[in-house]
Design an enzyme around this catalytic site. Structure first.
Site, short mmCIF file in Angstrom:
data_model
loop_
_atom_site.label_atom_id
_atom_site.label_comp_id
_atom_site.label_asym_id
_atom_site.label_seq_id
_atom_site.Cartn_x
_atom_site.Cartn_y
_atom_site.Cartn_z
N ALA A 8 38.41 37.53 49.53
CA ALA A 8 38.05 36.53 50.61
C ALA A 8 38.78 35.00 50.29
CB ALA A 8 36.48 36.60 50.68
N CYS A 9 39.18 34.93 51.25
CA CYS A 9 39.91 33.35 51.12
C CYS A 9 39.13 32.37 51.99
CB CYS A 9 41.41 33.45 51.12
SG CYS A 9 41.97 33.72 52.76
N PRO A 10 39.24 31.22 51.90
CA PRO A 10 38.37 30.06 52.87
C PRO A 10 38.85 30.22 54.43
CG PRO A 10 39.63 29.05 51.19
CD PRO A 10 39.87 30.32 50.99
#
Length: 104
Positions: A8-10
């Protein structure tokens, strides 16, 4: 070794899937079984099954933001890494996961 993980990334777009792809590829090259869930702009995709989690020797969290449902991994060894490391240093991440699983 059985590995599960979350990427997961921002923003939940490119890096999430790049990390997923890199970890899947490297783990399979090294002979491991791996399932990776993604969390991001599209919500949770490829959600890990209870069976996958139960069978897992180690959990990899390649995240740059908060993720949901971490309680599912209680009692499992968890390796948390930067999402960029999962992309560019996937072999090292898998090696670190192997070492963590052996310590448990």
């Amino acid at each position: 070794m059985n590995i599960v993980g979350i990427t997961a990334c921002p923003t939940g777009i490119a890096h999430t899937y790049m990390a997923q792809s890199a970890l899947l590829k490297k783990a399979k090259e090294l002979g491991h079984s791996i399932s990776i869930e993604t969390q991001g702009a599209m919500g949770i995709e490829s959600e890990l099954s209870k069976k996958d989690i139960t069978a897992a020797d180690v959990v990899i969290l390649a995240v740059g933001c908060a993720v949901d449902k971490l309680e599912r991994f209680e009692g499992k060894p968890v390796l948390k890494v930067e999402i960029k490391d999962a992309i560019s240093k996937s072999a090292q991440v898998i090696s670190d996961a192997e070492q963590l699983a052996k310590q448990q």
